[in-house]
Design a protein around this motif. Structure first.
Motif, PDB file in Angstrom:
ATOM      1  N   MET A 181       0.808  -1.203   0.134  1.00 23.52           N
ATOM      2  CA  MET A 181       0.066  -0.088  -0.042  1.00 23.52           C
ATOM      3  C   MET A 181       0.790   1.249   0.022  1.00 23.52           C
ATOM      4  SD  MET A 181      -3.306  -0.477   0.358  1.00 23.52           S
ATOM      5  CE  MET A 181      -4.296   0.444   1.614  1.00 23.52           C
ATOM      6  N   SER A 182       2.029   1.129   0.614  1.00 28.46           N
ATOM      7  CA  SER A 182       2.843   2.571   0.934  1.00 28.46           C
ATOM      8  C   SER A 182       3.499   2.975  -0.274  1.00 28.46           C
ATOM      9  CB  SER A 182       3.998   2.194   1.863  1.00 28.46           C
ATOM     10  OG  SER A 182       4.900   3.234   1.973  1.00 28.46           O
ATOM     11  N   ARG A 183       3.513   4.321  -0.438  1.00 26.49           N
ATOM     12  CA  ARG A 183       4.315   4.732  -1.489  1.00 26.49           C
ATOM     13  C   ARG A 183       5.884   4.902  -1.461  1.00 26.49           C
ATOM     14  NH1 ARG A 183       0.964   9.459  -4.610  1.00 26.49           N
ATOM     15  NH2 ARG A 183      -0.976   8.320  -4.905  1.00 26.49           N
ATOM     16  N   VAL A 184       5.957   4.494  -0.072  1.00 27.98           N
ATOM     17  CA  VAL A 184       7.581   4.537   0.011  1.00 27.98           C
ATOM     18  C   VAL A 184       8.284   3.334  -0.405  1.00 27.98           C
ATOM     19  CG1 VAL A 184       9.132   4.868   1.895  1.00 27.98           C
ATOM     20  CG2 VAL A 184       7.134   6.066   1.940  1.00 27.98           C
ATOM     21  N   ALA A 185       9.531   3.618  -0.971  1.00 29.23           N
ATOM     22  CA  ALA A 185      10.349   2.318  -1.473  1.00 29.23           C
ATOM     23  C   ALA A 185      10.588   1.405  -0.321  1.00 29.23           C
ATOM     24  CB  ALA A 185      11.541   2.668  -2.074  1.00 29.23           C
ATOM     25  N   SER A 186      10.266   0.106  -0.375  1.00 30.82           N
ATOM     26  CA  SER A 186      10.381  -0.577   0.979  1.00 30.82           C
ATOM     27  C   SER A 186      12.006  -1.233   1.087  1.00 30.82           C
ATOM     28  CB  SER A 186       9.788  -2.007   0.693  1.00 30.82           C
ATOM     29  OG  SER A 186       9.981  -2.703  -0.471  1.00 30.82           O
ATOM     30  N   GLY A 187      12.911  -0.830   0.162  1.00 25.46           N
ATOM     31  CA  GLY A 187      14.179  -1.182  -0.098  1.00 25.46           C
ATOM     32  C   GLY A 187      15.082  -0.424   0.834  1.00 25.46           C
ATOM     33  N   GLU A 188      14.851   0.800   1.240  1.00 28.01           N
ATOM     34  CA  GLU A 188      15.786   1.393   2.263  1.00 28.01           C
ATOM     35  C   GLU A 188      16.078   0.969   3.446  1.00 28.01           C
ATOM     36  OE1 GLU A 188      14.467   5.518   3.900  1.00 28.01           O
ATOM     37  OE2 GLU A 188      12.961   5.118   1.862  1.00 28.01           O
ATOM     38  N   LEU A 189      17.128   0.961   4.011  1.00 21.88           N
ATOM     39  CA  LEU A 189      17.398   0.358   5.566  1.00 21.88           C
ATOM     40  C   LEU A 189      16.631   1.313   6.592  1.00 21.88           C
ATOM     41  CD1 LEU A 189      21.150  -0.563   5.205  1.00 21.88           C
ATOM     42  CD2 LEU A 189      19.258  -2.119   4.848  1.00 21.88           C
ATOM     43  N   LEU A 190      16.046   0.704   7.462  1.00 17.88           N
ATOM     44  CA  LEU A 190      15.399   1.277   8.698  1.00 17.88           C
ATOM     45  C   LEU A 190      16.795   1.427   9.702  1.00 17.88           C
ATOM     46  CD1 LEU A 190      12.024  -0.311   9.157  1.00 17.88           C
ATOM     47  CD2 LEU A 190      12.593   1.936   8.296  1.00 17.88           C
ATOM     48  N   SER A 191      17.036   2.613  10.247  1.00 14.79           N
ATOM     49  CA  SER A 191      18.255   2.692  11.241  1.00 14.79           C
ATOM     50  C   SER A 191      17.551   2.512  12.529  1.00 14.79           C
ATOM     51  CB  SER A 191      18.975   4.052  10.980  1.00 14.79           C
ATOM     52  OG  SER A 191      17.906   5.065  11.274  1.00 14.79           O
ATOM     53  N   VAL A 192      18.347   1.648  13.229  1.00 14.56           N
ATOM     54  CA  VAL A 192      18.331   1.458  14.749  1.00 14.56           C
ATOM     55  C   VAL A 192      19.339   2.076  15.756  1.00 14.56           C
ATOM     56  CG1 VAL A 192      17.692  -0.165  16.310  1.00 14.56           C
ATOM     57  CG2 VAL A 192      17.193  -0.693  14.064  1.00 14.56           C
ATOM     58  N   ALA A 193      19.146   2.876  16.363  1.00 13.19           N
ATOM     59  CA  ALA A 193      20.279   3.327  17.388  1.00 13.19           C
ATOM     60  C   ALA A 193      20.139   2.787  18.741  1.00 13.19           C
ATOM     61  CB  ALA A 193      19.674   4.772  17.693  1.00 13.19           C
ATOM     62  N   ILE A 194      21.387   1.917  18.761  1.00  8.35           N
ATOM     63  CA  ILE A 194      21.656   1.103  19.946  1.00  8.35           C
ATOM     64  C   ILE A 194      22.772   1.775  20.964  1.00  8.35           C
ATOM     65  CG2 ILE A 194      23.052  -1.124  20.174  1.00  8.35           C
ATOM     66  CD1 ILE A 194      20.375  -1.721  18.997  1.00  8.35           C
ATOM     67  N   PRO A 195      22.106   1.772  22.066  1.00  9.82           N
ATOM     68  CA  PRO A 195      23.040   2.634  22.924  1.00  9.82           C
ATOM     69  C   PRO A 195      24.402   1.928  23.348  1.00  9.82           C
ATOM     70  CG  PRO A 195      21.320   1.370  24.016  1.00  9.82           C
ATOM     71  CD  PRO A 195      21.009   1.229  22.756  1.00  9.82           C
ATOM     72  N   LYS A 196      25.306   2.769  23.555  1.00 12.88           N
ATOM     73  CA  LYS A 196      26.664   2.270  24.240  1.00 12.88           C
ATOM     74  C   LYS A 196      26.650   1.829  25.597  1.00 12.88           C
ATOM     75  CE  LYS A 196      29.397   4.866  20.891  1.00 12.88           C
ATOM     76  NZ  LYS A 196      30.212   5.902  20.636  1.00 12.88           N
ATOM     77  N   GLY A 197      27.271   1.032  26.018  1.00 15.95           N
ATOM     78  CA  GLY A 197      27.457   1.054  27.547  1.00 15.95           C
ATOM     79  C   GLY A 197      26.497  -0.165  28.149  1.00 15.95           C
ATOM     80  N   ARG A 198      26.060   0.330  29.321  1.00 16.64           N
ATOM     81  CA  ARG A 198      25.165  -0.841  29.984  1.00 16.64           C
ATOM     82  C   ARG A 198      24.410  -1.430  29.068  1.00 16.64           C
ATOM     83  NH1 ARG A 198      21.293   0.029  33.955  1.00 16.64           N
ATOM     84  NH2 ARG A 198      20.591   2.010  32.958  1.00 16.64           N
ATOM     85  N   LEU A 199      23.494  -0.878  28.443  1.00 22.72           N
ATOM     86  CA  LEU A 199      22.294  -1.438  27.757  1.00 22.72           C
ATOM     87  C   LEU A 199      22.761  -2.254  26.552  1.00 22.72           C
ATOM     88  CD1 LEU A 199      19.900   1.328  27.969  1.00 22.72           C
ATOM     89  CD2 LEU A 199      19.402  -0.946  28.956  1.00 22.72           C
ATOM     90  N   LEU A 200      23.885  -2.106  26.149  1.00 25.44           N
ATOM     91  CA  LEU A 200      24.471  -2.719  24.800  1.00 25.44           C
ATOM     92  C   LEU A 200      24.344  -4.161  24.691  1.00 25.44           C
ATOM     93  CD1 LEU A 200      25.434  -2.629  22.018  1.00 25.44           C
ATOM     94  CD2 LEU A 200      27.903  -2.623  23.178  1.00 25.44           C
ATOM     95  N   SER A 201      24.748  -4.871  25.712  1.00 23.96           N
ATOM     96  CA  SER A 201      24.512  -6.460  25.507  1.00 23.96           C
ATOM     97  C   SER A 201      23.267  -7.029  25.627  1.00 23.96           C
ATOM     98  CB  SER A 201      25.418  -7.047  26.707  1.00 23.96           C
ATOM     99  OG  SER A 201      26.771  -6.852  26.390  1.00 23.96           O
ATOM    100  N   GLU A 202      22.455  -6.217  26.817  1.00 16.11           N
ATOM    101  CA  GLU A 202      21.122  -6.814  26.938  1.00 16.11           C
ATOM    102  C   GLU A 202      20.231  -6.366  25.764  1.00 16.11           C
ATOM    103  OE1 GLU A 202      19.141  -6.663  31.134  1.00 16.11           O
ATOM    104  OE2 GLU A 202      20.436  -5.148  30.864  1.00 16.11           O
ATOM    105  N   ALA A 203      20.270  -5.216  25.103  1.00 14.82           N
ATOM    106  CA  ALA A 203      19.401  -4.711  23.853  1.00 14.82           C
ATOM    107  C   ALA A 203      20.027  -5.627  22.707  1.00 14.82           C
ATOM    108  CB  ALA A 203      19.795  -3.423  23.520  1.00 14.82           C
ATOM    109  N   SER A 204      21.177  -5.995  22.706  1.00 17.51           N
ATOM    110  CA  SER A 204      21.754  -7.009  21.485  1.00 17.51           C
ATOM    111  C   SER A 204      21.024  -8.274  21.334  1.00 17.51           C
ATOM    112  CB  SER A 204      23.158  -6.997  21.654  1.00 17.51           C
ATOM    113  OG  SER A 204      23.583  -6.725  20.285  1.00 17.51           O
ATOM    114  N   ALA A 205      21.157  -8.672  23.077  1.00 15.55           N
ATOM    115  CA  ALA A 205      20.388 -10.152  23.078  1.00 15.55           C
ATOM    116  C   ALA A 205      19.100 -10.152  22.559  1.00 15.55           C
ATOM    117  CB  ALA A 205      20.571 -10.423  24.251  1.00 15.55           C
ATOM    118  N   LEU A 206      18.080  -9.064  22.715  1.00 20.11           N
ATOM    119  CA  LEU A 206      16.971  -8.864  22.264  1.00 20.11           C
ATOM    120  C   LEU A 206      16.841  -9.095  20.917  1.00 20.11           C
ATOM    121  CD1 LEU A 206      14.941  -6.568  24.561  1.00 20.11           C
ATOM    122  CD2 LEU A 206      14.603  -8.947  24.532  1.00 20.11           C
TER     123      LEU A 206
END
Lengths: 335, 217
Positions: free
Chosen positions: B1-26
Motif C-alpha cells: 500500500m505504501s508509496r515509500v520504497a521498501s528497499g531502504e534500510l531502517l536505522s536503529v540506534a543502539i546505546p553504548k554501555g550498560r544496555l548494549l549487551s541486553e539490547a543486542s540479545a533481544l
C-alpha cells in the motif's frame, strides 16, 4: 549595544526559503481553486472568546493572549485558522450559503515552542468545507489533499486516515475514571501498549472493552481495518466511527485515491474533531506535512450548526520535505 | 500500500554501555542478528544488516532519544529516565524489560531531619524529574544540577538529599546513603520516530511485534 535578535522561537525567512514557501502556497491554491474553494483573507488577531470556542483547555494554554489597551478586551494571536473560518461562516450566512468551500493561507502562532528549536510561528495553507457532511464530503477532503500533495511534488507522501471517536469509544466502554482516562489517552498517543494494559487492569467497565484496550496501540500497518473491525465487534460503540471511516475510504477510492494508510489509534488536532481525521507524511519533514479532520460540533458553538471538514498543509514541513528530496526525483517533477 | 520504497534500510540506534549487551540479545532472539557483534566487527559507527532491512548505529545512551526524535535514526533503545527527564515527541510502543533500575531520593544514613519549613537542597542530574517529584509533594526544594558523582554531594556539604539512578543500591551504601523513596521505576523502551512509523508502518509494526514476542517477561 543594539540587540537585533528576535523573540525566542521566531525567525525570518530568507529570500530563497520565502520563495519556496510562496511558490508552494500558490500551487496549493491552484488545486484548491480547481475544486471550487474560494480564498479568504483573515486577521491575525481575534477576540479570545472566538479562539477559545475552538480549542481544548490544553491547547488554549498555548495561545498568546493580551489585553487591548483601549477596550480592555482580551484578544489572541490566532493559534489556528479553522475557528476563524467558522466565525466568518456563522457571521455571514448571506455571503456564504451552504455548502461553503473556503481556502486560506497565513501564519499561526503558539505561545511557546512545541519543543526546543521548533518555530512558534507556522505558515499554513488549507481548505474548509462547511455545511456539508457525510462520506461524500469526507472523500472530497481526502481527494483534495491527495491532489494537492501530488501537485506540489509530494507524490511520495503517505496519506493516513483515522477517526476521532474510535479509540474514545473503546476507552469509554472500558470504564476509566477521568484521571485514568487522561493517562490512557497520553499512553495511546505514545502507542504505549504496556501502559494501556496496566490501565485496563484498573478500569471498571465492560470486560471485553478492557481486554481489547491495549490493542488500540497497534491498529496501524497492513490489516489495520480488519483488526479494527474485530475491536468493533466487541465494542459496539466503535462500529459507527469505523463505518464512517470505511465509507469515506470507499468513496475516495472510487474517485481515484486508493493508497491510504489507516491508524485507528492516532489522536490529532486541537480538540474539536468528531469524525474522520487524516494527515500526510513525507520523508525529510520533521512532522506531518498536512493534517485535518471532520469537526461537526464546532459550528454549533458559533451559532450556525452544521457539519464541516477541512485540513491545513504545513508550508514549512512541506518545504522541508521538498528541499530534501533526492535530486533525481526533484528534477522529474520540476515544472 | 505504501508509496515509500521498501528497499531502504531502517536505522536503529543502539546505546553504548550498560544496555548494549541486553539490547543486542533481544535483537538476536527476535531477528537472529546481533547488533553488538555487527558493530564490534567494524570500525565504523554504523553496521548494516541488509537481509533484515536494518542499519544499526552506535549512540551514547543519553543521546538515543534525540537521534530518534529528529529522525537521524528511525528506531532506538532508550531508558525511561531519559525519556521522562526531558519529554520527547516519540512513540514508545514497547517496554523492553531490560536495564531495570530506579531513580530514587537518597539521604545520608545518620542525617538529622531538617528543621520544619527548611527547603532541602537536592543534588541531581535529573533536574526536571526531581523538581516535579518535590513539587508534587508540596516540598519547596532547591535543585542543584551536577553532572556526576552525585552520591558524594551530601558528605561534601553541597546538598541534603540526592536524586539519582541506582540498580542495586551499592554505590549509595558505600557513600553512607539510604533510599528514602522511589521517584521512577526505570526500564529501557523501544522508541520510534513519529514520521518513520507513518512512512514504514507495516515494517515497523512487524519489528515491534517480533521484539515484543521475545521481551515479554
Amino acid at each position: 549595544m543594539l540587540d537585533l535578535s528576535l523573540p525566542l522561537g521566531l525567525r525570518d525567512l530568507t529570500p530563497d526559503h520565502s520563495a519556496h514557501l510562496a511558490d508552494l502556497s500558490a500551487r496549493l491554491h491552484e488545486v484548491f481553486a480547481g475544486f471550487r474553494y474560494r480564498r479568504v483573507l483573515l486577521p491575525t488577531l481575534e477576540r479570545l472568546e472566538v479562539v477559545e470556542r475552538g480549542l481544548s483547555s490544553a491547547a488554549l494554554a498555548q495561545v498568546l493572549k493580551f489585553v487591548e489597551p483601549g477596550s480592555g478586551e482580551v484578544v489572541a494571536i490566532r493559534p489556528d485558522i479553522t475557528p476563524q473560518i467558522v466565525r466568518l461562516y456563522a457571521a455571514r450566512p448571506d455571503a456564504l450559503p451552504d455548502p461553503a468551500r473556503l481556502c486560506y493561507d497565513g501564519p499561526v502562532l503558539r505561545a511557546r515552542e512545541a519543543r526546543a528549536g521548533r518555530p512558534r510561528e507556522v505558515y499554513q495553507a488549507g481548505v474548509e468545507l462547511l455545511g456539508a457532511g457525510g462520506a461524500s464530503a469526507d472523500a472530497e477532503a481526502l481527494v483534495v489533499l491527495r491532489r494537492a500533495l501530488d501537485r506540489v511534488g509530494l507524490d511520495q507522501a503517505v496519506l493516513e486516515v483515522g477517526h476521532a471517536r474510535f479509540a474514545g469509544a473503546v476507552l469509554q466502554a472500558a470504564g476509566l475514571g477521568p484521571s485514568l482516562r487522561a493517562e490512557a489517552e497520553e499512553a495511546l498517543s505514545r502507542k504505549d501498549q504496556a501502559s494501556l494494559g496496566r490501565l485496563a487492569g484498573k478500569a471498571r467497565g465492560d470486560r471485553a472493552a478492557r481486554r481489547v484496550m491495549p490493542e488500540l496501540a497497534t491498529l496501524y500497518g497492513e490489516g489495520a481495518l480488519s483488526r479494527g473491525r474485530r475491536v468493533a465487534e466487541v465494542v459496539p460503540a466503535a462500529a459507527q466511527p469505523l463505518a464512517e471511516l470505511e465509507a469515506a475510504l470507499r468513496l475516495a477510492a472510487r474517485r481515484g485515491v486508493r493508497e491510504v494508510e489507516v491508524d485507528l489509534g492516532e489522536g490529532r488536532g486541537l480538540g474539536y474533531y468528531t469524525g474522520i481525521t487524516f494527515a500526510g507524511y513525507a520523508a525529510g519533514a520533521g512532522s506531518a506535512v498536512a493534517s485535518g479532520g471532520r469537526y461537526d460540533g464546532l459550528l454549533a458553538r458559533f451559532g450556525r450548526p452544521g457539519p464541516a471538514i477541512g485540513f491545513a498543509v504545513d508550508l514549512e514541513f512541506a518545504t522541508q520535505a521538498l528541499e530534501r528530496r533526492s535530486p533525481r526525483k526533484a528534477r522529474r517533477v520540476r515544472r | 500500500m505504501s508509496r515509500v520504497a521498501s528497499g531502504e534500510l531502517l536505522s536503529v540506534a543502539i546505546p553504548k554501555g550498560r544496555l548494549l549487551s541486553e539490547a543486542s540479545a533481544l535483537f538476536e532472539r527476535a531477528l537472529g542478528v546481533s547488533p553488538k557483534n555487527l558493530l564490534e566487527n567494524t570500525r565504523k559507527l554504523a553496521a548494516d544488516s541488509p537481509e533484515h532491512g536494518l542499519r544499526f548505529i552506535s549512540i551514547r545512551a543519553a543521546d538515543v532519544a534525540s537521534y530518534v526524535e529528529h529522525g537521524a535514526a528511525d528506531v532506538g533503545v532508550a531508558g525511561l529516565d531519559v525519556l521522562r527527564e526531558e519529554p520527547r515527541d516519540l512513540y514508545e510502543p514497547l517496554d523492553l524489560g531490560i536495564g531495570r533500575c530506579s531513580v530514587i531520593v537518597g539521604r545520608p544514613r545518620n542525617a538529622r531531619p531538617l528543621p520544619r519549613g527548611v527547603a532541602p537542597r537536592v543534588a541531581t542530574k535529573y533536574v526536571n524529574l526531581a523538581a516535579r517529584h518535590f513539587a508534587r509533594k508540596g516540598v519547596p526544594a532547591e535543585i542543584i544540577l551536577l553532572h556526576g558523582s552525585i552520591e558524594v554531594a551530601p558528605s561534601l556539604g553541597l546538598a541534603d538529599l540526592i536524586v539519582d539512578i541506582t540498580e542495586t543500591g551499592e554505590t549509595l551504601r558505600a557513600n553512607g546513603l539510604v533510599v528514602e523513596e522511589t521517584v521512577l521505576e526505570v526500564s529501557a523502551r523501544l522508541v520510534v520516530n513519529r514520521v518513520a512509523l507513518k512512512l514504514h508502518a507495516e515494517r515497523l509494526r512487524r519489528l515491534v511485534e517480533s521484539l515484543r514476542s521475545v521481551s515479554e517477561a
